[in-house]
Design a protein around this motif. Structure first.
Motif, PDB file in Angstrom:
ATOM      1  N   ASN A  35       0.849  -1.180   0.000  1.00 45.57           N
ATOM      2  CA  ASN A  35       0.000   0.000   0.000  1.00 45.57           C
ATOM      3  C   ASN A  35       0.891   1.238   0.000  1.00 45.57           C
ATOM      4  O   ASN A  35       1.653   1.469   0.947  1.00 45.57           O
ATOM      5  N   HIS A  92      -5.637  -0.726 -19.956  1.00 53.00           N
ATOM      6  CA  HIS A  92      -5.378   0.686 -20.229  1.00 53.00           C
ATOM      7  C   HIS A  92      -3.975   0.821 -20.825  1.00 53.00           C
ATOM      8  O   HIS A  92      -2.977   0.783 -20.102  1.00 53.00           O
ATOM      9  N   GLU A 118      -1.770  -0.547 -15.670  1.00 52.19           N
ATOM     10  CA  GLU A 118      -1.797  -1.511 -14.566  1.00 52.19           C
ATOM     11  C   GLU A 118      -0.405  -2.067 -14.283  1.00 52.19           C
ATOM     12  O   GLU A 118       0.006  -2.214 -13.124  1.00 52.19           O
ATOM     13  N   PRO A 329      -3.263  -3.285  -2.131  1.00 52.05           N
ATOM     14  CA  PRO A 329      -4.284  -2.810  -3.075  1.00 52.05           C
ATOM     15  C   PRO A 329      -4.041  -3.387  -4.461  1.00 52.05           C
ATOM     16  O   PRO A 329      -2.891  -3.474  -4.921  1.00 52.05           O
ATOM     17  N   PRO A 333      -8.464  -4.249 -11.074  1.00 47.45           N
ATOM     18  CA  PRO A 333      -8.594  -3.035 -11.898  1.00 47.45           C
ATOM     19  C   PRO A 333      -7.959  -1.825 -11.219  1.00 47.45           C
ATOM     20  O   PRO A 333      -7.619  -1.879 -10.032  1.00 47.45           O
ATOM     21  N   LEU A 334      -7.804  -0.751 -11.969  1.00 43.80           N
ATOM     22  CA  LEU A 334      -7.200   0.456 -11.432  1.00 43.80           C
ATOM     23  C   LEU A 334      -8.119   1.076 -10.378  1.00 43.80           C
ATOM     24  O   LEU A 334      -9.234   1.492 -10.673  1.00 43.80           O
ATOM     25  N   THR A 335      -7.631   1.105  -9.152  1.00 44.02           N
ATOM     26  CA  THR A 335      -8.389   1.707  -8.052  1.00 44.02           C
ATOM     27  C   THR A 335      -7.433   2.519  -7.188  1.00 44.02           C
ATOM     28  O   THR A 335      -6.241   2.203  -7.087  1.00 44.02           O
ATOM     29  N   ALA A 336      -7.959   3.541  -6.569  1.00 42.02           N
ATOM     30  CA  ALA A 336      -7.148   4.360  -5.673  1.00 42.02           C
ATOM     31  C   ALA A 336      -6.932   3.629  -4.361  1.00 42.02           C
ATOM     32  O   ALA A 336      -7.878   3.047  -3.803  1.00 42.02           O
ATOM     33  N   PRO A 337      -5.701   3.596  -3.831  1.00 40.94           N
ATOM     34  CA  PRO A 337      -5.461   2.910  -2.557  1.00 40.94           C
ATOM     35  C   PRO A 337      -6.148   3.631  -1.404  1.00 40.94           C
ATOM     36  O   PRO A 337      -6.299   4.856  -1.407  1.00 40.94           O
ATOM     37  N   VAL A 338      -6.561   2.864  -0.416  1.00 42.16           N
ATOM     38  CA  VAL A 338      -7.242   3.392   0.769  1.00 42.16           C
ATOM     39  C   VAL A 338      -6.345   3.172   1.972  1.00 42.16           C
ATOM     40  O   VAL A 338      -5.726   2.106   2.121  1.00 42.16           O
TER      41      VAL A 338
END
Length: 403
Positions: A35, A92, A118, A329, A333-338
Protein backbone atom coordinates in the motif's frame (compact mmCIF):
# COMPACT_ATOMS: atom_id res chain seq x y z
CA UNK A 1 8.73 17.25 26.21
CA UNK A 2 12.35 17.87 25.23
CA UNK A 3 13.04 19.41 28.68
CA UNK A 4 12.46 16.01 30.32
CA UNK A 5 14.64 14.09 27.90
CA UNK A 6 18.31 13.89 28.95
CA UNK A 7 21.11 15.10 26.76
CA UNK A 8 23.06 12.38 24.96
CA UNK A 9 26.36 11.99 26.79
CA UNK A 10 28.79 9.11 26.87
CA UNK A 11 26.83 7.51 29.69
CA UNK A 12 23.26 8.33 28.56
CA UNK A 13 23.59 7.80 24.79
CA UNK A 14 21.12 5.28 23.42
CA UNK A 15 22.45 1.82 22.66
CA UNK A 16 23.17 1.41 18.94
CA UNK A 17 21.44 -1.97 18.91
CA UNK A 18 18.16 -0.34 19.93
CA UNK A 19 18.22 1.88 16.84
CA UNK A 20 18.84 -1.13 14.61
CA UNK A 21 16.00 -3.13 16.18
CA UNK A 22 13.69 -0.15 15.68
CA UNK A 23 14.72 0.25 12.04
CA UNK A 24 14.47 -3.47 11.32
CA UNK A 25 10.97 -3.43 12.80
CA UNK A 26 9.97 -0.69 10.36
CA UNK A 27 11.60 -2.62 7.52
CA UNK A 28 9.69 -5.76 8.47
CA UNK A 29 6.46 -3.76 8.45
CA UNK A 30 7.34 -2.38 5.00
CA UNK A 31 7.91 -5.89 3.68
CA UNK A 32 4.34 -6.90 4.58
CA UNK A 33 2.52 -4.32 2.47
CA UNK A 34 2.47 -2.74 -0.96
CA UNK A 35 0.00 0.00 0.00
CA UNK A 36 1.74 3.24 -1.07
CA UNK A 37 0.00 5.22 1.68
CA UNK A 38 1.33 2.94 4.41
CA UNK A 39 4.78 2.85 2.80
CA UNK A 40 4.81 6.63 2.58
CA UNK A 41 3.78 6.80 6.24
CA UNK A 42 6.68 4.50 7.17
CA UNK A 43 9.09 6.74 5.25
CA UNK A 44 7.68 9.78 7.03
CA UNK A 45 8.05 8.15 10.45
CA UNK A 46 11.66 7.16 9.75
CA UNK A 47 12.48 10.61 8.38
CA UNK A 48 10.94 12.42 11.35
CA UNK A 49 12.87 10.34 13.88
CA UNK A 50 16.11 10.84 11.95
CA UNK A 51 15.54 14.60 11.80
CA UNK A 52 14.78 14.73 15.53
CA UNK A 53 17.58 12.50 16.85
CA UNK A 54 20.38 12.61 14.28
CA UNK A 55 23.76 13.94 15.39
CA UNK A 56 26.28 15.98 13.42
CA UNK A 57 28.69 13.06 13.00
CA UNK A 58 29.84 12.28 9.43
CA UNK A 59 28.15 8.88 9.40
CA UNK A 60 24.85 10.54 10.34
CA UNK A 61 24.66 12.19 6.92
CA UNK A 62 24.08 8.90 5.13
CA UNK A 63 20.28 9.15 5.31
CA UNK A 64 20.12 11.45 2.28
CA UNK A 65 22.14 8.95 0.26
CA UNK A 66 19.71 6.18 1.15
CA UNK A 67 16.80 8.39 0.14
CA UNK A 68 18.39 8.94 -3.26
CA UNK A 69 19.11 5.22 -3.53
CA UNK A 70 15.46 4.43 -2.81
CA UNK A 71 14.34 6.84 -5.54
CA UNK A 72 16.85 5.25 -7.90
CA UNK A 73 15.45 1.78 -7.15
CA UNK A 74 11.92 2.98 -7.92
CA UNK A 75 13.10 4.55 -11.18
CA UNK A 76 14.96 1.40 -12.26
CA UNK A 77 11.92 -0.76 -11.50
CA UNK A 78 9.70 1.52 -13.61
CA UNK A 79 12.19 1.56 -16.49
CA UNK A 80 12.39 -2.23 -16.50
CA UNK A 81 8.60 -2.51 -16.46
CA UNK A 82 8.36 0.00 -19.31
CA UNK A 83 10.82 -1.67 -21.68
CA UNK A 84 10.64 -5.33 -20.58
CA UNK A 85 6.95 -5.56 -19.84
CA UNK A 86 5.09 -6.61 -16.71
CA UNK A 87 3.47 -9.90 -15.66
CA UNK A 88 0.32 -7.99 -14.74
CA UNK A 89 -2.22 -7.87 -17.58
CA UNK A 90 -3.98 -4.61 -18.22
CA UNK A 91 -6.54 -2.95 -20.45
CA UNK A 92 -5.38 0.69 -20.23
CA UNK A 93 -2.64 1.00 -22.83
CA UNK A 94 -0.25 3.90 -22.33
CA UNK A 95 2.01 3.36 -25.34
CA UNK A 96 2.94 0.55 -27.71
CA UNK A 97 6.68 0.08 -28.24
CA UNK A 98 8.28 -1.80 -31.14
CA UNK A 99 8.69 -5.38 -29.97
CA UNK A 100 12.02 -7.13 -30.54
CA UNK A 101 11.64 -10.69 -31.86
CA UNK A 102 13.42 -13.21 -29.63
CA UNK A 103 14.43 -16.85 -30.29
CA UNK A 104 12.40 -19.83 -29.15
CA UNK A 105 14.57 -20.53 -26.09
CA UNK A 106 13.74 -17.04 -24.74
CA UNK A 107 10.01 -17.73 -24.60
CA UNK A 108 8.38 -15.73 -21.81
CA UNK A 109 10.79 -12.82 -22.16
CA UNK A 110 9.57 -9.73 -23.96
CA UNK A 111 11.38 -6.57 -25.03
CA UNK A 112 9.05 -3.77 -26.04
CA UNK A 113 5.41 -4.23 -26.83
CA UNK A 114 2.36 -2.85 -25.08
CA UNK A 115 2.84 -0.81 -21.91
CA UNK A 116 -0.21 -0.71 -19.66
CA UNK A 117 -1.10 1.53 -16.75
CA UNK A 118 -1.80 -1.51 -14.57
CA UNK A 119 1.69 -2.91 -15.18
CA UNK A 120 3.38 0.40 -14.41
CA UNK A 121 1.32 0.80 -11.23
CA UNK A 122 2.29 -2.69 -10.08
CA UNK A 123 5.95 -1.87 -10.78
CA UNK A 124 5.65 1.36 -8.77
CA UNK A 125 4.18 -0.50 -5.79
CA UNK A 126 6.95 -3.08 -5.96
CA UNK A 127 9.72 -0.49 -6.30
CA UNK A 128 8.32 1.64 -3.49
CA UNK A 129 8.34 -1.37 -1.19
CA UNK A 130 12.02 -2.05 -1.86
CA UNK A 131 12.86 1.66 -1.61
CA UNK A 132 11.18 1.84 1.80
CA UNK A 133 13.27 -1.09 3.02
CA UNK A 134 16.44 0.74 1.99
CA UNK A 135 15.30 3.97 3.65
CA UNK A 136 14.63 2.14 6.93
CA UNK A 137 18.14 0.68 6.83
CA UNK A 138 19.45 4.17 6.07
CA UNK A 139 17.69 5.48 9.17
CA UNK A 140 19.56 2.96 11.31
CA UNK A 141 22.85 3.98 9.69
CA UNK A 142 22.15 7.65 10.39
CA UNK A 143 21.14 7.14 14.03
CA UNK A 144 23.40 4.35 15.29
CA UNK A 145 27.12 4.98 15.58
CA UNK A 146 28.93 2.13 13.80
CA UNK A 147 31.83 2.31 16.23
CA UNK A 148 29.54 1.99 19.27
CA UNK A 149 27.64 -0.84 17.58
CA UNK A 150 30.83 -2.78 16.92
CA UNK A 151 31.98 -2.02 20.46
CA UNK A 152 28.89 -3.84 21.75
CA UNK A 153 29.66 -7.04 19.86
CA UNK A 154 30.15 -10.20 21.95
CA UNK A 155 33.66 -11.27 22.82
CA UNK A 156 33.54 -14.07 20.25
CA UNK A 157 33.29 -11.46 17.47
CA UNK A 158 35.97 -9.17 18.88
CA UNK A 159 38.52 -9.79 16.13
CA UNK A 160 35.94 -9.33 13.38
CA UNK A 161 34.73 -6.11 15.01
CA UNK A 162 38.24 -4.66 15.17
CA UNK A 163 38.81 -5.53 11.50
CA UNK A 164 35.58 -3.79 10.50
CA UNK A 165 36.48 -0.68 12.53
CA UNK A 166 39.89 -0.50 10.87
CA UNK A 167 38.30 -0.89 7.44
CA UNK A 168 35.74 1.82 8.20
CA UNK A 169 38.40 4.32 9.29
CA UNK A 170 40.63 3.70 6.27
CA UNK A 171 38.52 5.65 3.75
CA UNK A 172 38.07 8.81 5.89
CA UNK A 173 41.83 8.97 6.56
CA UNK A 174 42.52 8.50 2.87
CA UNK A 175 40.16 11.33 1.91
CA UNK A 176 41.69 13.61 4.57
CA UNK A 177 45.18 12.92 3.23
CA UNK A 178 44.13 13.73 -0.32
CA UNK A 179 42.49 16.99 0.76
CA UNK A 180 45.51 17.99 2.84
CA UNK A 181 47.96 17.33 0.00
CA UNK A 182 45.82 19.15 -2.55
CA UNK A 183 45.63 22.17 -0.25
CA UNK A 184 49.41 22.09 0.17
CA UNK A 185 49.88 22.02 -3.60
CA UNK A 186 47.56 25.01 -4.04
CA UNK A 187 49.50 26.97 -1.43
CA UNK A 188 52.72 26.28 -3.35
CA UNK A 189 51.14 27.44 -6.61
CA UNK A 190 51.02 23.97 -8.15
CA UNK A 191 48.00 22.48 -9.92
CA UNK A 192 45.89 20.13 -7.83
CA UNK A 193 43.76 18.73 -10.66
CA UNK A 194 44.52 16.52 -13.60
CA UNK A 195 46.24 13.19 -14.13
CA UNK A 196 49.75 14.50 -13.38
CA UNK A 197 48.67 16.05 -10.11
CA UNK A 198 46.89 12.82 -9.19
CA UNK A 199 50.11 10.85 -9.67
CA UNK A 200 52.10 13.31 -7.56
CA UNK A 201 49.50 13.18 -4.78
CA UNK A 202 49.07 9.41 -4.89
CA UNK A 203 52.59 8.55 -3.70
CA UNK A 204 52.45 10.57 -0.44
CA UNK A 205 48.96 9.23 0.22
CA UNK A 206 50.18 5.65 -0.20
CA UNK A 207 53.16 6.36 2.03
CA UNK A 208 50.93 7.77 4.75
CA UNK A 209 48.59 4.76 4.53
CA UNK A 210 51.53 2.36 4.94
CA UNK A 211 52.86 4.32 7.93
CA UNK A 212 49.46 4.20 9.61
CA UNK A 213 49.22 0.46 8.93
CA UNK A 214 52.59 -0.19 10.59
CA UNK A 215 51.70 2.02 13.57
CA UNK A 216 48.32 0.34 13.94
CA UNK A 217 49.87 -3.13 13.80
CA UNK A 218 52.38 -2.19 16.49
CA UNK A 219 49.66 -0.71 18.70
CA UNK A 220 47.45 -3.78 18.30
CA UNK A 221 50.32 -6.12 19.12
CA UNK A 222 51.23 -4.07 22.20
CA UNK A 223 47.64 -4.37 23.43
CA UNK A 224 47.57 -8.14 23.02
CA UNK A 225 45.30 -8.32 20.00
CA UNK A 226 44.65 -11.88 18.86
CA UNK A 227 45.63 -13.56 22.10
CA UNK A 228 43.02 -16.02 23.33
CA UNK A 229 42.52 -18.17 26.39
CA UNK A 230 42.54 -21.95 26.22
CA UNK A 231 39.18 -23.68 26.47
CA UNK A 232 38.32 -27.42 26.35
CA UNK A 233 37.63 -28.94 22.94
CA UNK A 234 34.08 -29.89 23.96
CA UNK A 235 33.32 -26.22 24.60
CA UNK A 236 34.75 -25.26 21.20
CA UNK A 237 32.64 -27.87 19.37
CA UNK A 238 29.51 -26.86 21.28
CA UNK A 239 30.17 -23.21 20.48
CA UNK A 240 30.51 -23.96 16.77
CA UNK A 241 27.34 -26.04 16.65
CA UNK A 242 25.25 -23.49 18.55
CA UNK A 243 26.53 -20.52 16.56
CA UNK A 244 26.11 -22.07 13.12
CA UNK A 245 22.74 -23.62 13.95
CA UNK A 246 21.52 -20.39 15.51
CA UNK A 247 22.56 -18.30 12.52
CA UNK A 248 20.81 -20.71 10.16
CA UNK A 249 17.70 -20.44 12.31
CA UNK A 250 17.91 -16.64 12.26
CA UNK A 251 18.18 -16.65 8.46
CA UNK A 252 15.27 -19.05 8.06
CA UNK A 253 13.10 -17.17 10.57
CA UNK A 254 13.89 -13.79 9.00
CA UNK A 255 12.96 -15.13 5.58
CA UNK A 256 9.70 -16.43 6.98
CA UNK A 257 8.87 -13.03 8.49
CA UNK A 258 9.75 -11.08 5.35
CA UNK A 259 7.99 -13.43 2.93
CA UNK A 260 4.30 -13.13 2.23
CA UNK A 261 3.71 -16.60 3.66
CA UNK A 262 5.54 -18.26 6.50
CA UNK A 263 4.98 -15.81 9.36
CA UNK A 264 3.51 -18.65 11.45
CA UNK A 265 6.82 -20.53 11.64
CA UNK A 266 9.10 -17.55 11.06
CA UNK A 267 8.85 -16.02 14.54
CA UNK A 268 9.41 -19.27 16.55
CA UNK A 269 12.34 -20.27 14.32
CA UNK A 270 13.81 -16.77 14.61
CA UNK A 271 13.55 -16.79 18.41
CA UNK A 272 15.05 -20.27 18.67
CA UNK A 273 17.88 -19.27 16.35
CA UNK A 274 18.58 -16.12 18.37
CA UNK A 275 18.75 -18.10 21.62
CA UNK A 276 21.09 -20.68 20.11
CA UNK A 277 23.30 -18.04 18.47
CA UNK A 278 23.54 -15.97 21.66
CA UNK A 279 24.44 -19.09 23.62
CA UNK A 280 27.17 -19.91 21.13
CA UNK A 281 28.51 -16.37 21.20
CA UNK A 282 28.51 -16.39 25.00
CA UNK A 283 30.50 -19.61 25.08
CA UNK A 284 32.83 -18.30 22.38
CA UNK A 285 33.44 -15.17 24.41
CA UNK A 286 35.24 -17.25 27.03
CA UNK A 287 38.21 -17.40 24.66
CA UNK A 288 38.57 -13.61 24.72
CA UNK A 289 40.88 -12.24 27.42
CA UNK A 290 40.06 -8.59 26.74
CA UNK A 291 38.22 -6.25 29.09
CA UNK A 292 35.46 -3.90 27.94
CA UNK A 293 35.97 -0.18 28.60
CA UNK A 294 32.79 1.71 29.47
CA UNK A 295 30.26 -0.72 27.95
CA UNK A 296 27.08 0.82 26.59
CA UNK A 297 24.10 0.26 28.83
CA UNK A 298 20.77 -1.08 27.64
CA UNK A 299 18.37 1.01 29.69
CA UNK A 300 14.67 1.74 29.77
CA UNK A 301 14.84 4.12 26.83
CA UNK A 302 16.58 1.49 24.71
CA UNK A 303 13.77 -0.95 25.51
CA UNK A 304 11.17 1.67 24.52
CA UNK A 305 12.90 2.44 21.21
CA UNK A 306 13.41 -1.21 20.29
CA UNK A 307 9.91 -2.10 21.47
CA UNK A 308 8.33 0.57 19.28
CA UNK A 309 9.88 -0.95 16.15
CA UNK A 310 8.92 -4.46 17.19
CA UNK A 311 5.36 -3.26 17.87
CA UNK A 312 5.07 -1.76 14.39
CA UNK A 313 6.30 -5.03 12.83
CA UNK A 314 3.95 -7.18 14.93
CA UNK A 315 0.90 -5.04 14.17
CA UNK A 316 1.64 -5.04 10.45
CA UNK A 317 2.11 -8.82 10.40
CA UNK A 318 -1.22 -9.22 12.19
CA UNK A 319 -2.92 -6.82 9.78
CA UNK A 320 -1.50 -8.73 6.82
CA UNK A 321 -3.04 -11.95 8.07
CA UNK A 322 -6.40 -10.47 9.09
CA UNK A 323 -7.03 -7.98 6.26
CA UNK A 324 -4.60 -8.62 3.38
CA UNK A 325 -6.71 -6.71 0.85
CA UNK A 326 -6.16 -3.42 2.70
CA UNK A 327 -2.39 -3.90 2.78
CA UNK A 328 -2.12 -5.03 -0.86
CA UNK A 329 -4.28 -2.81 -3.08
CA UNK A 330 -4.89 -4.42 -6.47
CA UNK A 331 -3.41 -3.01 -9.64
CA UNK A 332 -6.13 -4.67 -11.70
CA UNK A 333 -8.59 -3.03 -11.90
CA UNK A 334 -7.20 0.46 -11.43
CA UNK A 335 -8.39 1.71 -8.05
CA UNK A 336 -7.15 4.36 -5.67
CA UNK A 337 -5.46 2.91 -2.56
CA UNK A 338 -7.24 3.39 0.77
CA UNK A 339 -5.42 4.07 4.03
CA UNK A 340 -6.42 1.44 6.63
CA UNK A 341 -6.85 3.21 9.94
CA UNK A 342 -5.58 0.82 12.57
CA UNK A 343 -2.50 -0.37 10.61
CA UNK A 344 -1.69 3.33 10.08
CA UNK A 345 -2.09 3.92 13.81
CA UNK A 346 0.30 1.02 14.43
CA UNK A 347 2.88 2.61 12.13
CA UNK A 348 2.66 5.84 14.15
CA UNK A 349 3.95 3.88 17.16
CA UNK A 350 7.33 4.09 15.44
CA UNK A 351 7.45 7.82 16.32
CA UNK A 352 8.14 7.01 19.98
CA UNK A 353 11.97 7.30 19.65
CA UNK A 354 11.57 10.95 18.62
CA UNK A 355 10.24 11.68 22.12
CA UNK A 356 12.05 9.23 24.44
CA UNK A 357 15.54 8.91 22.93
CA UNK A 358 18.22 11.21 24.41
CA UNK A 359 18.68 14.51 22.62
CA UNK A 360 21.73 14.73 20.37
CA UNK A 361 24.33 17.40 21.22
CA UNK A 362 23.28 19.66 18.35
CA UNK A 363 19.67 19.71 19.67
CA UNK A 364 20.75 21.02 23.07
CA UNK A 365 19.53 24.52 23.81
CA UNK A 366 20.31 26.86 26.67
CA UNK A 367 17.19 27.94 28.50
CA UNK A 368 15.30 27.79 31.78
CA UNK A 369 15.78 24.42 33.40
CA UNK A 370 18.08 23.12 30.67
CA UNK A 371 21.85 22.93 30.50
CA UNK A 372 23.93 23.16 27.37
CA UNK A 373 25.53 19.88 26.44
CA UNK A 374 29.24 19.75 27.15
CA UNK A 375 32.02 18.77 24.78
CA UNK A 376 31.79 15.16 25.86
CA UNK A 377 28.15 14.78 24.86
CA UNK A 378 27.11 12.15 22.35
CA UNK A 379 29.90 10.56 20.39
CA UNK A 380 33.56 10.78 21.38
CA UNK A 381 34.91 14.09 20.14
CA UNK A 382 31.47 15.41 19.26
CA UNK A 383 32.27 18.73 20.89
CA UNK A 384 35.37 19.41 18.82
CA UNK A 385 33.47 21.25 16.14
CA UNK A 386 31.52 23.35 18.67
CA UNK A 387 32.29 27.01 18.05
CA UNK A 388 33.70 29.11 20.87
CA UNK A 389 34.34 32.77 21.39
CA UNK A 390 37.99 33.74 21.34
CA UNK A 391 38.87 36.13 24.18
CA UNK A 392 41.72 37.58 22.14
CA UNK A 393 40.14 37.98 18.73
CA UNK A 394 36.46 38.16 19.67
CA UNK A 395 35.59 35.90 16.72
CA UNK A 396 34.13 32.40 16.78
CA UNK A 397 36.57 29.62 16.10
CA UNK A 398 36.63 25.87 16.58
CA UNK A 399 38.35 24.13 19.44
CA UNK A 400 40.87 22.58 17.09
CA UNK A 401 42.00 25.90 15.61
CA UNK A 402 45.08 27.53 17.20
CA UNK A 403 44.47 30.38 19.63
Amino acid sequence: MSARVPRATRSTALHAGAWWLWALGLATAASRTTNPLLLGLLIGVAGYVVAARRTDAPWARSYGAFLKLGLLVIGIRLVFAFFLGSPIPGTHTLVTLPEVPLPEWARGVRIGGRVTAEGMLFAFYDGLKLGTLLICVGAANALASPARLLKSLPGALYEAGVAVVVAMTFAPHLVADVQRLRAARRLRGRPDRGFKALLQVGLPVLEGALERSVSLAAAMDARGYGRTARVPSAVRHTTTALTLGGLLGVCAGTYGLLADTGAAYGLPVLLAGLVAALGGLWLGGRRSVRSRYRPDRWGVRAWLVAGSGITVAALMIWANSSDPAALHPPAVPLTAPVLPLWPAAGVLAGLLPAFVAPLPPRAARTGPGTAEAGPGAGEPGAGRARARKSPAQGAPHTKESPQ
